[in-house]
Write a protein that holds these residues in place. Structure first.
Motif, short mmCIF file in Angstrom:
data_model
loop_
_atom_site.label_atom_id
_atom_site.label_comp_id
_atom_site.label_asym_id
_atom_site.label_seq_id
_atom_site.Cartn_x
_atom_site.Cartn_y
_atom_site.Cartn_z
N GLY A 17 -21.92 -1.91 -13.07
CA GLY A 17 -20.85 -2.32 -12.17
C GLY A 17 -19.53 -1.60 -12.34
N TYR A 18 -19.43 -0.71 -13.37
CA TYR A 18 -18.14 -0.07 -13.66
C TYR A 18 -18.35 1.36 -14.15
CZ TYR A 18 -13.82 1.08 -16.09
OH TYR A 18 -12.67 1.71 -16.50
N GLU A 19 -17.48 2.24 -13.65
CA GLU A 19 -17.40 3.61 -14.15
C GLU A 19 -15.93 3.96 -14.30
OE1 GLU A 19 -17.92 7.96 -12.19
OE2 GLU A 19 -19.61 6.59 -11.89
N GLY A 28 2.65 8.07 -24.28
CA GLY A 28 2.22 6.69 -24.36
C GLY A 28 1.61 6.07 -23.13
N TYR A 29 1.08 6.87 -22.21
CA TYR A 29 0.45 6.31 -21.01
C TYR A 29 -0.98 6.82 -20.87
CZ TYR A 29 4.64 4.05 -19.46
OH TYR A 29 5.71 3.21 -19.39
N THR A 30 -1.83 5.95 -20.34
CA THR A 30 -3.22 6.30 -20.06
C THR A 30 -3.43 6.24 -18.56
OG1 THR A 30 -4.03 5.44 -22.17
CG2 THR A 30 -5.63 5.57 -20.37
N VAL A 31 -4.10 7.26 -18.02
CA VAL A 31 -4.49 7.23 -16.61
C VAL A 31 -5.99 6.94 -16.57
CG1 VAL A 31 -4.84 9.72 -16.47
CG2 VAL A 31 -4.46 8.42 -14.39
N SER A 32 -6.38 6.05 -15.65
CA SER A 32 -7.78 5.66 -15.49
C SER A 32 -8.21 5.87 -14.06
CB SER A 32 -7.96 4.18 -15.84
OG SER A 32 -7.49 3.88 -17.12
N PHE A 33 -9.32 6.57 -13.89
CA PHE A 33 -9.96 6.71 -12.58
C PHE A 33 -11.14 5.75 -12.63
CE2 PHE A 33 -7.97 10.69 -13.73
CZ PHE A 33 -7.30 11.08 -12.58
N GLU A 34 -11.10 4.67 -11.86
CA GLU A 34 -12.11 3.63 -11.96
C GLU A 34 -12.86 3.43 -10.66
OE1 GLU A 34 -10.21 0.08 -13.41
OE2 GLU A 34 -9.65 1.04 -15.30
N LYS A 35 -14.16 3.13 -10.81
CA LYS A 35 -15.02 2.84 -9.67
C LYS A 35 -15.81 1.58 -9.99
CE LYS A 35 -18.73 4.90 -6.92
NZ LYS A 35 -19.57 6.11 -6.74
N TYR A 36 -15.83 0.63 -9.05
CA TYR A 36 -16.55 -0.63 -9.21
C TYR A 36 -17.73 -0.67 -8.26
CZ TYR A 36 -11.80 -1.52 -10.90
OH TYR A 36 -10.57 -1.42 -11.52
N THR A 37 -18.90 -0.89 -8.80
CA THR A 37 -20.11 -0.93 -7.96
C THR A 37 -20.71 -2.32 -7.88
OG1 THR A 37 -21.44 -0.25 -9.86
CG2 THR A 37 -20.65 1.50 -8.39
N ALA A 38 -20.04 -3.30 -8.48
CA ALA A 38 -20.49 -4.69 -8.40
C ALA A 38 -19.26 -5.59 -8.43
CB ALA A 38 -21.42 -5.02 -9.58
N GLY A 65 -11.71 0.25 -0.96
CA GLY A 65 -12.04 -1.12 -1.35
C GLY A 65 -10.81 -1.95 -1.66
N LYS A 66 -10.95 -2.84 -2.66
CA LYS A 66 -9.85 -3.72 -3.04
C LYS A 66 -10.05 -4.20 -4.48
CE LYS A 66 -12.12 -7.84 -1.16
NZ LYS A 66 -12.02 -8.94 -0.21
N VAL A 67 -8.96 -4.59 -5.11
CA VAL A 67 -8.96 -5.16 -6.45
C VAL A 67 -8.01 -6.35 -6.44
CG1 VAL A 67 -7.16 -3.60 -7.29
CG2 VAL A 67 -8.75 -4.65 -8.92
N THR A 68 -8.39 -7.40 -7.17
CA THR A 68 -7.59 -8.61 -7.22
C THR A 68 -7.15 -8.86 -8.66
OG1 THR A 68 -8.81 -9.59 -5.38
CG2 THR A 68 -7.60 -11.12 -6.79
N TYR A 69 -5.91 -9.30 -8.84
CA TYR A 69 -5.40 -9.69 -10.15
C TYR A 69 -5.01 -11.16 -10.09
CZ TYR A 69 -5.44 -4.81 -11.38
OH TYR A 69 -5.85 -3.53 -11.63
N VAL A 93 -10.22 -9.12 -11.02
CA VAL A 93 -11.45 -9.42 -10.28
C VAL A 93 -11.80 -8.12 -9.56
CG1 VAL A 93 -12.53 -10.80 -8.47
CG2 VAL A 93 -10.81 -11.84 -9.97
N LEU A 94 -12.98 -7.59 -9.88
CA LEU A 94 -13.42 -6.32 -9.31
C LEU A 94 -14.26 -6.56 -8.07
CD1 LEU A 94 -14.56 -4.61 -12.64
CD2 LEU A 94 -12.24 -4.91 -11.73
N HIS A 95 -14.17 -5.66 -7.12
CA HIS A 95 -14.93 -5.76 -5.87
C HIS A 95 -15.75 -4.48 -5.69
CE1 HIS A 95 -12.59 -9.29 -4.67
NE2 HIS A 95 -11.53 -8.65 -5.17
N ALA A 96 -17.04 -4.65 -5.43
CA ALA A 96 -17.94 -3.50 -5.25
C ALA A 96 -17.40 -2.58 -4.17
CB ALA A 96 -19.34 -3.99 -4.87
N GLY A 97 -17.57 -1.27 -4.38
CA GLY A 97 -17.12 -0.29 -3.40
C GLY A 97 -15.68 0.13 -3.56
N THR A 98 -15.06 -0.26 -4.69
CA THR A 98 -13.65 0.03 -4.91
C THR A 98 -13.47 1.21 -5.85
OG1 THR A 98 -13.02 -2.28 -4.57
CG2 THR A 98 -11.49 -0.93 -5.84
N GLU A 99 -12.47 2.05 -5.54
CA GLU A 99 -12.04 3.11 -6.44
C GLU A 99 -10.52 3.04 -6.54
OE1 GLU A 99 -13.88 7.04 -6.54
OE2 GLU A 99 -15.11 6.39 -4.84
N ILE A 100 -10.03 3.10 -7.78
CA ILE A 100 -8.58 3.06 -8.02
C ILE A 100 -8.20 4.15 -9.01
CG2 ILE A 100 -8.44 0.56 -7.60
CD1 ILE A 100 -8.08 0.22 -10.66
#
Length: 124
Positions: A17-19, A28-38, A65-69, A93-100
């Motif tokens: 569900g996550y990549e 001091g900063y981290t960049v994340s390329f995230e993809k949610y498949t579930a 897609g979308k992401v909820t906090y 809260v992760l939503h399938a089909g989302t990339e951030i």
């Protein structure tokens, strides 16, 4: 000046569900390329942190897609095209089909990920 992309980030995390592709920048900063498949509400994995919530701030952009906090003041959902800031004190809260693409202070993010990782291991 440092730069990275999804294809050349130094760290890759993959699970059902996550990549994620992450790069820690000097300063001091981290960049994340995230993809949610579930779809997934990750609240249970933040147990043990102050208020059982993520303690890192995040600045991000939703590509698709979308992401909820979830926060004490209510839920906030960000959709494709939205740039956002989420202060410490939330659970995702992760939503399938989302990339951030998201930027976070490395120290606070790592402290949170250490607890989340232990909780995920214990759940399997």
């Amino acid at each position: 000046m440092p730069k990275t992309s999804k294809s050349n980030a130094s760290e890759t995390v993959e699970m059902e569900g996550y990549e994620g592709h992450l790069e820690k920048f000097e300063g001091g900063y981290t960049v994340s390329f995230e993809k949610y498949t579930a779809d997934a509400d990750l609240t249970e994995f933040f147990k043990g942190l102050p208020n059982d919530q993520c303690q890192a701030a995040h600045w991000g952009y939703v590509l698709t897609g979308k992401v909820t906090y979830k926060t004490a003041s209510g839920d906030e959902t960000y959709e494709a095209g939205d740039a956002y800031y989420v202060p410490p004190g939330h659970t995702p809260v992760l939503h399938a089909g989302t990339e951030i693409v998201e930027f976070s202070p490395t120290e606070q993010l790592q402290q949170t990920l250490d607890v989340v990782g232990k909780n995920m291991e214990a759940a399997t």
